[in-house]
Design an enzyme around this catalytic site. Structure first.
Site, PDB file in Angstrom:
ATOM      1  N   GLY A  15      42.486  43.404  39.122  1.00  0.00           N
ATOM      2  CA  GLY A  15      41.587  42.534  39.871  1.00  0.00           C
ATOM      3  C   GLY A  15      42.016  41.086  39.736  1.00  0.00           C
ATOM      4  N   CYS A  16      41.066  40.195  39.872  1.00  0.00           N
ATOM      5  CA  CYS A  16      41.335  38.759  39.760  1.00  0.00           C
ATOM      6  C   CYS A  16      42.043  38.464  38.440  1.00  0.00           C
ATOM      7  CB  CYS A  16      40.024  37.980  39.851  1.00  0.00           C
ATOM      8  SG  CYS A  16      40.214  36.218  39.527  1.00  0.00           S
TER       9      CYS A  16
END
Length: 160
Positions: A15-16
């Site tokens: 993810g981020c």
């Protein structure tokens, strides 16, 4: 650093990359972290390129660690606990293949340990849905722009 110190690399997409980097950066035995992009087909991508979803790259954290102080298994545990490995191309509010879950391995030992840890997690019953994390050989790592490096440490936030 001692001249005979032997450090190793590990790379994870979950993810981020801002929050993922922070989780690894705080671990004893981690020498350094860098955020960037891996797994795509575009050379020298920018953040804007990757966010468009057309490069094939995933936001990735490259970890340099001292295997005498922290095991690869501990890094894998941190990876699994930092995100939901059952959501394809999504983590929290972030959607797109650039946010997919990937373990990029640098050698056969890392591959074997990653597969073993994934199988163990699947067998644990922790998740109702199957784990979709890819385990693939590490391609070239492209560092992200300077303002992304240690973003959380600089006072930024991840949004979730």
């Amino acid at each position: 650093m001692a001249e005979d110190a032997k450090y190793e690399a590990a790379s994870f997409a979950a993810g981020c990359f801002w929050g993922v980097e922070e989780a690894f950066r705080k671990l004893e035995g981690v020498i350094s972290t860098m955020v960037g992009y891996m797994g795509g087909h575009t050379e020298n991508p920018t953040y804007s390129d990757v966010c468009s979803g057309g490069t094939g790259h995933a936001e990735t954290v490259q970890v340099t660690y001292d295997p005498k102080k922290i095991s690869y298994e501990k890094l894998l545990d941190t990876f699994w606990n930092k995100h939901d490995p059952t959501t394809k191309n999504r983590q929290g509010p972030d959607v797109g293949s650039q946010y997919r879950s990937v373990i990029f391995y640098y050698n056969d030992d890392q591959r074997d340990l990653a597969i073993k840890s994934k199988n163990k997690l699947e067998a644990s019953g922790k998740y109702n849905n199957p784990i979709v994390t890819e385990i693939i050989p590490a391609p070239k790592f492209y560092p992200a722009e300077d303002y992304h490096q240690h973003y959380i440490k600089k006072g930024g936030s991840c949004g979730f």
